[in-house]
Design a protein around this motif. Structure first.
Motif, PDB file in Angstrom:
ATOM      1  N   THR A  14     -10.604  15.033  22.308  1.00 43.72           N
ATOM      2  CA  THR A  14     -10.285  15.493  23.659  1.00 43.72           C
ATOM      3  C   THR A  14     -11.332  16.512  24.064  1.00 43.72           C
ATOM      4  OG1 THR A  14      -8.812  17.208  22.797  1.00 43.72           O
ATOM      5  CG2 THR A  14      -7.793  15.121  23.410  1.00 43.72           C
ATOM      6  N   GLY A  15     -11.692  16.525  25.315  1.00 40.23           N
ATOM      7  CA  GLY A  15     -12.626  17.523  25.817  1.00 40.23           C
ATOM      8  C   GLY A  15     -14.086  17.216  25.559  1.00 40.23           C
ATOM      9  N   GLY A  16     -14.396  16.058  24.991  1.00 39.07           N
ATOM     10  CA  GLY A  16     -15.795  15.698  24.748  1.00 39.07           C
ATOM     11  C   GLY A  16     -16.466  16.608  23.743  1.00 39.07           C
ATOM     12  N   ARG A  17     -17.725  16.888  23.982  1.00 42.72           N
ATOM     13  CA  ARG A  17     -18.519  17.679  23.041  1.00 42.72           C
ATOM     14  C   ARG A  17     -18.094  19.145  22.960  1.00 42.72           C
ATOM     15  NH1 ARG A  17     -23.270  16.126  20.836  1.00 42.72           N
ATOM     16  NH2 ARG A  17     -23.815  13.958  21.127  1.00 42.72           N
ATOM     17  N   ASP A  18     -17.270  19.593  23.863  1.00 41.82           N
ATOM     18  CA  ASP A  18     -16.773  20.977  23.814  1.00 41.82           C
ATOM     19  C   ASP A  18     -15.257  21.007  23.683  1.00 41.82           C
ATOM     20  OD1 ASP A  18     -19.208  22.556  24.050  1.00 41.82           O
ATOM     21  OD2 ASP A  18     -19.401  21.583  26.005  1.00 41.82           O
ATOM     22  N   GLY A  19     -14.721  20.036  23.003  1.00 34.56           N
ATOM     23  CA  GLY A  19     -13.270  19.946  22.823  1.00 34.56           C
ATOM     24  C   GLY A  19     -12.895  20.026  21.370  1.00 34.56           C
ATOM     25  N   GLU A  20     -12.090  19.062  20.953  1.00 33.71           N
ATOM     26  CA  GLU A  20     -11.712  18.993  19.547  1.00 33.71           C
ATOM     27  C   GLU A  20     -11.492  17.537  19.172  1.00 33.71           C
ATOM     28  OE1 GLU A  20      -6.933  19.685  19.325  1.00 33.71           O
ATOM     29  OE2 GLU A  20      -8.178  21.481  19.415  1.00 33.71           O
ATOM     30  N   ALA A  21     -11.526  17.295  17.869  1.00 32.91           N
ATOM     31  CA  ALA A  21     -11.265  15.958  17.349  1.00 32.91           C
ATOM     32  C   ALA A  21     -10.390  16.107  16.122  1.00 32.91           C
ATOM     33  CB  ALA A  21     -12.568  15.244  17.009  1.00 32.91           C
ATOM     34  N   ALA A  22      -9.524  15.137  15.923  1.00 35.95           N
ATOM     35  CA  ALA A  22      -8.621  15.174  14.780  1.00 35.95           C
ATOM     36  C   ALA A  22      -8.228  13.764  14.389  1.00 35.95           C
ATOM     37  CB  ALA A  22      -7.364  15.989  15.111  1.00 35.95           C
ATOM     38  N   THR A  23      -8.027  13.574  13.092  1.00 39.57           N
ATOM     39  CA  THR A  23      -7.484  12.299  12.646  1.00 39.57           C
ATOM     40  C   THR A  23      -6.007  12.258  13.021  1.00 39.57           C
ATOM     41  OG1 THR A  23      -7.035  13.215  10.451  1.00 39.57           O
ATOM     42  CG2 THR A  23      -9.122  12.021  10.740  1.00 39.57           C
ATOM     43  N   LEU A  24      -5.517  11.071  13.290  1.00 40.46           N
ATOM     44  CA  LEU A  24      -4.123  10.940  13.702  1.00 40.46           C
ATOM     45  C   LEU A  24      -3.158  11.283  12.577  1.00 40.46           C
ATOM     46  CD1 LEU A  24      -4.131   7.807  16.029  1.00 40.46           C
ATOM     47  CD2 LEU A  24      -4.542  10.205  16.586  1.00 40.46           C
ATOM     48  N   ASP A  25      -3.618  11.189  11.312  1.00 37.45           N
ATOM     49  CA  ASP A  25      -2.745  11.556  10.190  1.00 37.45           C
ATOM     50  C   ASP A  25      -2.737  13.067   9.929  1.00 37.45           C
ATOM     51  OD1 ASP A  25      -5.125  12.114   8.842  1.00 37.45           O
ATOM     52  OD2 ASP A  25      -4.877  10.529   7.344  1.00 37.45           O
ATOM     53  N   GLY A  26      -3.537  13.825  10.694  1.00 32.87           N
ATOM     54  CA  GLY A  26      -3.550  15.282  10.574  1.00 32.87           C
ATOM     55  C   GLY A  26      -4.388  15.834   9.438  1.00 32.87           C
ATOM     56  N   SER A  27      -5.110  14.980   8.709  1.00 30.03           N
ATOM     57  CA  SER A  27      -5.876  15.467   7.557  1.00 30.03           C
ATOM     58  C   SER A  27      -7.190  16.147   7.939  1.00 30.03           C
ATOM     59  CB  SER A  27      -6.147  14.322   6.578  1.00 30.03           C
ATOM     60  OG  SER A  27      -6.977  13.339   7.174  1.00 30.03           O
ATOM     61  N   LEU A  28      -7.661  15.950   9.165  1.00 23.80           N
ATOM     62  CA  LEU A  28      -8.910  16.561   9.617  1.00 23.80           C
ATOM     63  C   LEU A  28      -8.759  16.991  11.062  1.00 23.80           C
ATOM     64  CD1 LEU A  28     -12.030  17.098   9.176  1.00 23.80           C
ATOM     65  CD2 LEU A  28     -12.360  14.836  10.180  1.00 23.80           C
ATOM     66  N   LYS A  29      -9.171  18.215  11.346  1.00 23.03           N
ATOM     67  CA  LYS A  29      -9.174  18.702  12.725  1.00 23.03           C
ATOM     68  C   LYS A  29     -10.387  19.605  12.876  1.00 23.03           C
ATOM     69  CE  LYS A  29      -6.416  20.966  16.258  1.00 23.03           C
ATOM     70  NZ  LYS A  29      -5.123  21.574  16.607  1.00 23.03           N
ATOM     71  N   VAL A  30     -11.229  19.303  13.853  1.00 20.31           N
ATOM     72  CA  VAL A  30     -12.432  20.094  14.070  1.00 20.31           C
ATOM     73  C   VAL A  30     -12.566  20.497  15.532  1.00 20.31           C
ATOM     74  CG1 VAL A  30     -13.748  19.159  12.125  1.00 20.31           C
ATOM     75  CG2 VAL A  30     -13.866  18.029  14.329  1.00 20.31           C
ATOM     76  N   LYS A  31     -13.040  21.713  15.719  1.00 22.55           N
ATOM     77  CA  LYS A  31     -13.410  22.198  17.048  1.00 22.55           C
ATOM     78  C   LYS A  31     -14.824  21.709  17.297  1.00 22.55           C
ATOM     79  CE  LYS A  31     -14.120  26.538  19.615  1.00 22.55           C
ATOM     80  NZ  LYS A  31     -14.620  25.783  20.705  1.00 22.55           N
ATOM     81  N   LEU A  32     -15.079  21.234  18.491  1.00 21.68           N
ATOM     82  CA  LEU A  32     -16.394  20.700  18.828  1.00 21.68           C
ATOM     83  C   LEU A  32     -17.131  21.631  19.776  1.00 21.68           C
ATOM     84  CD1 LEU A  32     -15.245  17.017  19.458  1.00 21.68           C
ATOM     85  CD2 LEU A  32     -16.318  17.934  17.398  1.00 21.68           C
ATOM     86  N   SER A  33     -18.446  21.697  19.588  1.00 20.20           N
ATOM     87  CA  SER A  33     -19.273  22.475  20.514  1.00 20.20           C
ATOM     88  C   SER A  33     -20.624  21.786  20.663  1.00 20.20           C
ATOM     89  CB  SER A  33     -19.456  23.913  20.024  1.00 20.20           C
ATOM     90  OG  SER A  33     -20.171  23.945  18.814  1.00 20.20           O
ATOM     91  N   THR A  34     -21.175  21.887  21.852  1.00 20.35           N
ATOM     92  CA  THR A  34     -22.458  21.279  22.149  1.00 20.35           C
ATOM     93  C   THR A  34     -23.585  22.223  21.746  1.00 20.35           C
ATOM     94  OG1 THR A  34     -21.471  20.123  24.032  1.00 20.35           O
ATOM     95  CG2 THR A  34     -23.871  20.288  24.002  1.00 20.35           C
ATOM     96  N   PRO A  35     -24.577  21.717  20.987  1.00 20.93           N
ATOM     97  CA  PRO A  35     -25.711  22.569  20.593  1.00 20.93           C
ATOM     98  C   PRO A  35     -26.498  23.041  21.816  1.00 20.93           C
ATOM     99  CG  PRO A  35     -25.740  20.465  19.392  1.00 20.93           C
ATOM    100  CD  PRO A  35     -24.690  20.358  20.445  1.00 20.93           C
ATOM    101  N   LYS A  36     -27.096  24.199  21.684  1.00 24.38           N
ATOM    102  CA  LYS A  36     -27.919  24.736  22.775  1.00 24.38           C
ATOM    103  C   LYS A  36     -29.048  23.780  23.141  1.00 24.38           C
ATOM    104  CE  LYS A  36     -26.927  29.563  21.919  1.00 24.38           C
ATOM    105  NZ  LYS A  36     -27.425  30.891  21.567  1.00 24.38           N
ATOM    106  N   GLU A  37     -29.590  23.073  22.107  1.00 25.72           N
ATOM    107  CA  GLU A  37     -30.699  22.142  22.342  1.00 25.72           C
ATOM    108  C   GLU A  37     -30.300  20.989  23.257  1.00 25.72           C
ATOM    109  OE1 GLU A  37     -31.176  23.961  18.232  1.00 25.72           O
ATOM    110  OE2 GLU A  37     -29.536  23.180  19.438  1.00 25.72           O
ATOM    111  N   LEU A  38     -29.007  20.743  23.372  1.00 15.55           N
ATOM    112  CA  LEU A  38     -28.514  19.678  24.254  1.00 15.55           C
ATOM    113  C   LEU A  38     -27.873  20.243  25.516  1.00 15.55           C
ATOM    114  CD1 LEU A  38     -26.952  17.203  21.653  1.00 15.55           C
ATOM    115  CD2 LEU A  38     -29.203  17.099  22.745  1.00 15.55           C
TER     116      LEU A  38
END
Length: 141
Positions: A14-38
């Motif tokens: 959700t939220g694209g490169r500045d959102g978050e991603a998670a596996t549906l089983d809940g085993s992985l959840k990461v906050k996402l951020s866009t690099p300055k170079e992009l």
């Protein structure tokens, strides 16, 4: 080409490169951020290229272990793969990625290591998914 699927997983972003991603089983959840170079703010969080690099590196070790289990050389316990993923505009338009895999196989003769890496590149699911579309450079370090 058909695939006899033995395992499936799902993740939701959700939220694209500045959102978050998670596996549906809940085993992985990461906050996402866009690099300055992009054009992003950088900061805390990971980006899709980092996740792809980590996944490819781990999967490639698995492919080498598979080759070892089929009569190839035994993969040393301290084997490592450093995956470097680049992203940028393509000459044909849109964006593309590049991959460099630097494989360390301590204790294996260079020729044996290079043969193992070449065979692993033929069976690794990430290698098969990218073949013909992504520039993947392999090296034994």
């Amino acid at each position: 080409m058909s695939v006899n699927v033995l395992y499936k997983t799902s993740a939701k972003a959700t939220g694209g490169r500045d959102g978050e991603a998670a596996t549906l089983d809940g085993s992985l959840k990461v906050k996402l951020s866009t690099p300055k170079e992009l054009g992003g703010g950088g900061g805390a969080g990971n980006n899709p290229e980092q996740l792809f690099a980590a996944g490819y590196a781990a999967c490639f070790i698995g492919a080498m272990k598979f080759i070892g289990s089929q009569g190839g050389p035994k993969v040393p316990a301290d084997t490592s793969v450093t995956s470097t993923v680049g992203i940028g505009p393509r000459s044909e338009g849109g964006f593309g990625i590049t991959v460099e895999l630097a494989v360390s196989l301590p204790g294996l003769a260079k020729a044996d290591a290079e043969a193992l890496v070449a065979k692993a590149h033929e069976v690794c699911p990430y290698s098969n998914a990218t073949r013909g579309n992504v520039d993947v450079k392999l090296s034994v370090v």
